[in-house]
Design a protein around this motif. Sequence first.
Motif, PDB file in Angstrom:
ATOM      1  N   PHE A   1       0.842  -1.205  -0.076  1.00 47.94           N
ATOM      2  CA  PHE A   1       0.033   0.059   0.013  1.00 47.94           C
ATOM      3  C   PHE A   1       0.838   1.204  -0.186  1.00 47.94           C
ATOM      4  CE2 PHE A   1      -2.537   3.415   1.887  1.00 47.94           C
ATOM      5  CZ  PHE A   1      -3.745   3.278   1.619  1.00 47.94           C
ATOM      6  N   PRO A   2       0.632   2.220  -0.664  1.00 46.86           N
ATOM      7  CA  PRO A   2      -0.476   2.612  -1.698  1.00 46.86           C
ATOM      8  C   PRO A   2      -0.055   2.403  -3.170  1.00 46.86           C
ATOM      9  CG  PRO A   2       0.622   4.601  -1.072  1.00 46.86           C
ATOM     10  CD  PRO A   2       1.418   3.459  -0.567  1.00 46.86           C
ATOM     11  N   PHE A   3       0.748   1.177  -3.506  1.00 49.85           N
ATOM     12  CA  PHE A   3       1.284   1.213  -4.814  1.00 49.85           C
ATOM     13  C   PHE A   3       0.516  -0.239  -5.245  1.00 49.85           C
ATOM     14  CE2 PHE A   3       4.734   2.826  -2.416  1.00 49.85           C
ATOM     15  CZ  PHE A   3       4.779   4.255  -3.042  1.00 49.85           C
ATOM     16  N   HIS A   4      -0.837  -0.572  -4.851  1.00 44.00           N
ATOM     17  CA  HIS A   4      -1.304  -1.708  -5.139  1.00 44.00           C
ATOM     18  C   HIS A   4      -2.183  -1.656  -6.106  1.00 44.00           C
ATOM     19  CE1 HIS A   4      -3.871   0.692  -2.542  1.00 44.00           C
ATOM     20  NE2 HIS A   4      -4.704   0.105  -3.521  1.00 44.00           N
ATOM     21  N   THR A   5      -2.406  -0.413  -6.732  1.00 44.95           N
ATOM     22  CA  THR A   5      -3.800  -0.266  -7.847  1.00 44.95           C
ATOM     23  C   THR A   5      -3.515  -1.214  -9.072  1.00 44.95           C
ATOM     24  OG1 THR A   5      -2.820   1.712  -8.568  1.00 44.95           O
ATOM     25  CG2 THR A   5      -4.483   1.823  -6.630  1.00 44.95           C
TER      26      THR A   5
ATOM     27  N   GLY B   1      -5.063  -5.448 -13.326  1.00 41.87           N
ATOM     28  CA  GLY B   1      -4.097  -6.309 -13.829  1.00 41.87           C
ATOM     29  C   GLY B   1      -4.675  -7.630 -13.876  1.00 41.87           C
ATOM     30  N   HIS B   2      -5.319  -8.020 -12.572  1.00 40.99           N
ATOM     31  CA  HIS B   2      -5.638  -9.327 -12.401  1.00 40.99           C
ATOM     32  C   HIS B   2      -7.026  -9.775 -13.383  1.00 40.99           C
ATOM     33  CE1 HIS B   2      -2.737  -9.461  -9.144  1.00 40.99           C
ATOM     34  NE2 HIS B   2      -3.103 -10.860  -9.045  1.00 40.99           N
ATOM     35  N   SER B   3      -8.021  -8.723 -13.239  1.00 39.28           N
ATOM     36  CA  SER B   3      -9.005  -8.968 -13.658  1.00 39.28           C
ATOM     37  C   SER B   3      -9.165  -8.872 -15.201  1.00 39.28           C
ATOM     38  CB  SER B   3     -10.096  -7.890 -13.153  1.00 39.28           C
ATOM     39  OG  SER B   3      -9.736  -6.729 -13.208  1.00 39.28           O
ATOM     40  N   SER B   4      -8.202  -8.113 -15.623  1.00 35.04           N
ATOM     41  CA  SER B   4      -8.104  -8.089 -17.225  1.00 35.04           C
ATOM     42  C   SER B   4      -7.524  -9.320 -17.925  1.00 35.04           C
ATOM     43  CB  SER B   4      -7.555  -6.818 -17.798  1.00 35.04           C
ATOM     44  OG  SER B   4      -8.109  -5.757 -17.339  1.00 35.04           O
TER      45      SER B   4
ATOM     46  N   ALA C   1      -9.376  -5.570   2.826  1.00 29.02           N
ATOM     47  CA  ALA C   1     -10.265  -6.270   2.998  1.00 29.02           C
ATOM     48  C   ALA C   1     -11.500  -5.549   2.772  1.00 29.02           C
ATOM     49  CB  ALA C   1     -10.295  -7.035   4.528  1.00 29.02           C
ATOM     50  N   PHE C   2     -11.599  -4.261   3.352  1.00 33.38           N
ATOM     51  CA  PHE C   2     -12.932  -3.471   3.371  1.00 33.38           C
ATOM     52  C   PHE C   2     -13.243  -3.304   1.860  1.00 33.38           C
ATOM     53  CE2 PHE C   2     -12.378  -2.617   7.993  1.00 33.38           C
ATOM     54  CZ  PHE C   2     -13.913  -2.552   8.172  1.00 33.38           C
ATOM     55  N   ALA C   3     -12.256  -2.858   1.072  1.00 34.47           N
ATOM     56  CA  ALA C   3     -12.356  -2.718  -0.403  1.00 34.47           C
ATOM     57  C   ALA C   3     -12.974  -3.954  -0.998  1.00 34.47           C
ATOM     58  CB  ALA C   3     -11.205  -2.316  -1.035  1.00 34.47           C
ATOM     59  N   THR C   4     -12.672  -5.152  -0.548  1.00 38.55           N
ATOM     60  CA  THR C   4     -13.180  -6.364  -1.328  1.00 38.55           C
ATOM     61  C   THR C   4     -14.796  -6.539  -0.950  1.00 38.55           C
ATOM     62  OG1 THR C   4     -11.217  -7.351  -0.497  1.00 38.55           O
ATOM     63  CG2 THR C   4     -12.685  -8.805  -1.497  1.00 38.55           C
ATOM     64  N   MET C   5     -15.130  -6.064   0.152  1.00 35.48           N
ATOM     65  CA  MET C   5     -16.647  -6.289   0.534  1.00 35.48           C
ATOM     66  C   MET C   5     -17.450  -5.334  -0.385  1.00 35.48           C
ATOM     67  SD  MET C   5     -17.123  -6.235   4.442  1.00 35.48           S
ATOM     68  CE  MET C   5     -17.643  -4.676   4.987  1.00 35.48           C
ATOM     69  N   MET C   6     -16.848  -4.538  -1.236  1.00 36.05           N
ATOM     70  CA  MET C   6     -17.968  -3.721  -2.099  1.00 36.05           C
ATOM     71  C   MET C   6     -17.683  -4.165  -3.552  1.00 36.05           C
ATOM     72  SD  MET C   6     -19.715  -1.171  -1.189  1.00 36.05           S
ATOM     73  CE  MET C   6     -20.093  -1.836   0.398  1.00 36.05           C
ATOM     74  N   GLN C   7     -16.920  -5.230  -3.847  1.00 42.96           N
ATOM     75  CA  GLN C   7     -16.585  -5.659  -5.089  1.00 42.96           C
ATOM     76  C   GLN C   7     -17.638  -6.720  -5.479  1.00 42.96           C
ATOM     77  OE1 GLN C   7     -14.534  -4.103  -6.809  1.00 42.96           O
ATOM     78  NE2 GLN C   7     -13.874  -3.130  -4.858  1.00 42.96           N
TER      79      GLN C   7
ATOM     80  N   ASN D   1     -11.133 -11.573  -5.772  1.00 49.08           N
ATOM     81  CA  ASN D   1     -10.091 -12.153  -5.370  1.00 49.08           C
ATOM     82  C   ASN D   1      -8.558 -11.168  -5.321  1.00 49.08           C
ATOM     83  OD1 ASN D   1      -8.405 -14.244  -4.492  1.00 49.08           O
ATOM     84  ND2 ASN D   1      -7.976 -15.021  -6.692  1.00 49.08           N
ATOM     85  N   ALA D   2      -8.683 -10.191  -6.371  1.00 49.84           N
ATOM     86  CA  ALA D   2      -7.685  -9.505  -6.296  1.00 49.84           C
ATOM     87  C   ALA D   2      -7.546  -8.639  -5.015  1.00 49.84           C
ATOM     88  CB  ALA D   2      -7.569  -8.418  -7.562  1.00 49.84           C
ATOM     89  N   TYR D   3      -8.590  -7.825  -4.729  1.00 52.27           N
ATOM     90  CA  TYR D   3      -8.435  -7.057  -3.411  1.00 52.27           C
ATOM     91  C   TYR D   3      -7.996  -7.970  -2.428  1.00 52.27           C
ATOM     92  CZ  TYR D   3      -9.758  -2.377  -5.460  1.00 52.27           C
ATOM     93  OH  TYR D   3      -9.876  -1.386  -6.190  1.00 52.27           O
ATOM     94  N   SER D   4      -8.737  -9.139  -2.353  1.00 51.44           N
ATOM     95  CA  SER D   4      -8.219  -9.860  -1.081  1.00 51.44           C
ATOM     96  C   SER D   4      -7.069 -10.365  -1.062  1.00 51.44           C
ATOM     97  CB  SER D   4      -9.307 -10.997  -1.011  1.00 51.44           C
ATOM     98  OG  SER D   4      -8.832 -12.374  -1.663  1.00 51.44           O
ATOM     99  N   SER D   5      -6.290 -10.423  -2.365  1.00 53.00           N
ATOM    100  CA  SER D   5      -5.015 -10.553  -2.544  1.00 53.00           C
ATOM    101  C   SER D   5      -4.173  -9.359  -1.867  1.00 53.00           C
ATOM    102  CB  SER D   5      -4.676 -10.730  -3.843  1.00 53.00           C
ATOM    103  OG  SER D   5      -5.131 -11.922  -4.454  1.00 53.00           O
ATOM    104  N   ILE D   6      -4.401  -8.232  -2.118  1.00 45.24           N
ATOM    105  CA  ILE D   6      -3.777  -6.909  -1.279  1.00 45.24           C
ATOM    106  C   ILE D   6      -3.754  -7.311   0.247  1.00 45.24           C
ATOM    107  CG2 ILE D   6      -3.921  -4.767  -0.810  1.00 45.24           C
ATOM    108  CD1 ILE D   6      -5.305  -4.578  -3.751  1.00 45.24           C
TER     109      ILE D   6
END
Lengths: 492, 638
Positions: free
Chosen positions: A224-228, A233-236, A288-294, A301-306
């Motif tokens: 964090f914060p270089f995770h975007t 990347g993963h989803s494409s 984890a919190f960002a994943t809740m909104m996906q 899975n990508a956000y949970s990887s973070i």
Amino acid sequence: MNLLLLILIPLLTAVAVFMMQNNNQVRWIAFFGSAIQLILSLGLYVVYTNARNHGDTAQMLFEQNMPLFKSWNINLHLGVDGISVAMIMLTAFVVVAGVLMSWKMEKMTKEFYFLLILLSMGAYGFFISLDLFVLFFFLEIAVIPKYLLIGVWGSGKKEYSANKLALMLMTGSALVLVGMFILYFGGGKSFDILQLAQTTIPTWTQHICFPLLFVGFGVFTALFPFHTWVPDGHSSAPTAGSMFLAGISMKLGGYGCLRVATYLLPEGAKEYANIILLLSAIAILYGAFATMMQKDLKYINAYSSISHCGFVLLGIGMLTKVAITGAIMQMVSHGLMTALFFAVIGIIYERTHTRQVNEMGGLLKVMPFTITLLFIVGLCSLGLPGLSGFVAEMTVFVGSWENPDTFHRIVTVAGCMSIVVTAVYILRAIGKTAMGPLKEEYNNLSDAAWHEKLATIILLVGIIAIGVAPFWLNDLVSPGAELIMQKIQMAK
Amino acid sequence: MLNLVWLVPLFPLIGFIITGLGRNHLGKASGWIASLAILASFVVSALIFIELKTLPEDIAEHTTGSHVVHLFNFINTHAMQIAFDFQIDALSSIFLLVITGIGFLIHIYSISYMSHDEGFGKFFAYLNLFVFSMLLLVLGANYLILFIGWEGVGLCSYLLIGFWYKNIAYTDAAKKAFIMNRIGDLGFLIGMFLLYSKCNALDFKSIENMMPTLMNDPSYITAVALCFFIGATGKSAQIPLFTWLPDAMAGPTPVSALIHAATMVTAGVYMIARSNFLYSVAPIAQQVILIIGLATALLAATIATQQNDIKKVLAYSTVSQLGFMFMALGVGAYTAAIFHVITHAFFKALLFLGSGSVIHAVDGEQDIRNMGGLKKYMKITYITFFIGCIAIAGIPPLSGFFSKDEIMMHIFTHGTNGKIFWILGMLAAMMTAYYMFRLLFITFHGTYRGKGHPHESPALMTMPLIVLAALSIVGGFIGIPEVFGGHHALNAFLEPILLKSQALQTSIYELSHQNEILLMGVAVFIACIGITMAWFGFKKYNAADTTKGIAKFAEDKWYIDELYDKVIVKPLFGISKWIEKIIEKAGIDGIVNGVGRLIQVGSTKIRLLQSGLVGFYLFMFVLGIILLFALQMWLVKF
């Protein structure tokens, strides 16, 4: 055992793939090549533990050292310790599964497999290099194919994602390169990890180099914060691309943070440890919190990887032996788990042609095998005992708790809290995908095909082997962690 | 035999694997295979129990009767070693018997109850896994193995509550159960880390031996004890984490029986009884447990008096009875708590299976307002259900009387406020008698108000009911108090485990025999009042009246679910929405994209500098040299 085999076999496979005439040949060659890698990596494990059991206490085993550029003192110096062996096994598992998962890839099959195999070669080379320059070379080999994999075979906003990923990872590499050269000139004109570990590197060099190297490698492992780059990347990426990205590439970063930044620059690590901890605790909860909104399974899975990779960095930043062991175990565990998760998503997407959880439901009825795997991998992600995620996170936490001061405690408790949030988003995703009434149009969906079953079972075996009997992985990696800890304890 | 203790969990595990893999091929056989697996572990448990009882005195005295069976090293880094060990002693052997014994009856019952379900094989696989996890929980010789079982139980409850996965409401209930348990688990984990950081071990024996040194730091012990208690509130459905249990009724009825009687909810009680050495020296934690237990007992009892779903009444009754067990733990009466676990397992399994029999008879109807007069149609179910009701209400000589009585005696003699707690506890006991008989009268008495033709259930279902009814009658005799000339057999059996705690705290209440008889008389009288009130209120019930006033609040469960939703769930989702929308998309991603754009724009601007005008280059060249000289001057100055 000659470690060069680990580079040569993928290289030969890649060349062979390129010479094949039709897609079927390409597939089988790629599969055999990766299967040989898997056997080779398991053989490496056996030979390695055998040597250790017979009392070989050298830091690195199977070393070989060949000069590449005499004037710059760059050598092809190879060697493995327990940590590298664990990472090599992880790579081999993910590569075989990835090859099998791409069985139905019809678009430019030859080029696709060529890049996949090339990428695996980069990863193997990275994990066995003991020379920073060679290590960097392999790191780059592992990055560039990803740009093409996403840009050509991807889906969605693939150009944007490919650009973003390549640019952010290149920025990370650039930082690593700069740090590497400062280290070279500040540490006795050598790129050799073992030599650098012996020389005393001046404090100011350590303080300058550490952030460069740690952040540089950290970009790879979603610091964090270089995770975007991670979610896009993963989803494409195509399924195998996502599996490689999350299963292997993110581990290159974690390994680099540990082996290069922390091991070589212990004073720097001590200086910046609290910042690492803060960032990784943020990453864990933030992810984890960002994943809740996906709503897209791949984004979930990508956000949970973070969030999960946050545990790797948390374990490293804690600077205790148990926590570092935990960090390595988390790398292996997360690599297998997330590759399996992406494979399952790939199987589902292949059939439903959607990854939006809101558009699914009740799939348990038509795809019992796949959904059972989704359950298992979800449970692994939320840290259920008996699967690999639990032992890894547990080890990180126990190691973290050795630091008695309030700051470390707060950070650890914050990390622990993610187990609740993880449960929320995983159960939500599973519930929306697998439970509830089945939609009319999904009535005739087929379950996983043989190659998909094989791929997922290979990964599942790894997850269960670590979850039920973690001691073998402990035995493998903890001496390596011990050495790193000794360096840290000796440092001021 | 003791060294073969690993067989006990192994049988259900094998059963799980066989029925799980063969769920589509085995058909009805999977029910029998699963039942056989549990029967096998029951037999082994019984043999172990007998061997423990007949252990030579001297061995039992010196080793506190605990045997640790080493299996393998689970976690083995050189700095941290946790063994996969089983511990077998009086406490775990009793739990083994309860889990496998009642578990077996529930399995047999389910063969008939679930016979028409398409997920028959899967159901039995889950049941076996459930029993396996619970056995792991009580056999673990350290907190980590206990925790593995603990989590496994949570998982199985999730799978079984959401068994009918096509119904979203059911899967939501399952999700809720898992997440609420997870919140408790967080407490448990932190307690475990706290313990490990100081003791460098997680096994019960080492920690027990380390207690003398740990006692120098009472706040530390209190913190550990409270953390573990948070875990217990999740599993054992205490305030504030109790709301999942009533919702867990979404699962098939045998699952409810399994969760409420033999497994899951007793885990918290077991864990605290197992950690008695910790709690006995943490008076603040004990006080908290006592108060939470009492509050839960009262709150759940008020809700139970107003429910109209047959299973919901029983669910809140479980919550309330667990409150009693926690009150016992809070005053250090571990034996009394275990005693109540055992008797409660008998009559609550009986009541749930009985309610399942009723639901089976009236075609899946669960609302008691649409039942009534069923005693005509189903004699066995009625009689056994009746026995269950008087057992839970606390009428002697049935089992519930003895165990509840022992708890109340301990509370009465506990400290200065003991009598106040006793009165409040009695109030909850009165409500217990009231709501159970309200349920009985509305369901079985009066006239039948439903449609269809109720019928008695098949023998496979009634046999377990009869066995459990017999156990509910005689189950109390393992702990007859001295005043009746008994010698508390359970107390004597469990004593070695509690030796250390008893040295710190008396667990035998001191009360003159007259007073004890008097208190028992009052307790029975109060129970009778409850029953009488139910008799006058509901002997000729017809479903016309609606609840209002405070009863409406109780019927709506004091709006606790709504409160949690407003105070916890909504804000948490708010946070994640804020993170996702503001920080992630607009913030960090905005910066990343901004940097990209800046470089693009910047490079188009910088490109203009290379204008090709030699004069401009020359100018920049001179400017650069001047700047360099200036820098030099500035550096020299320092």
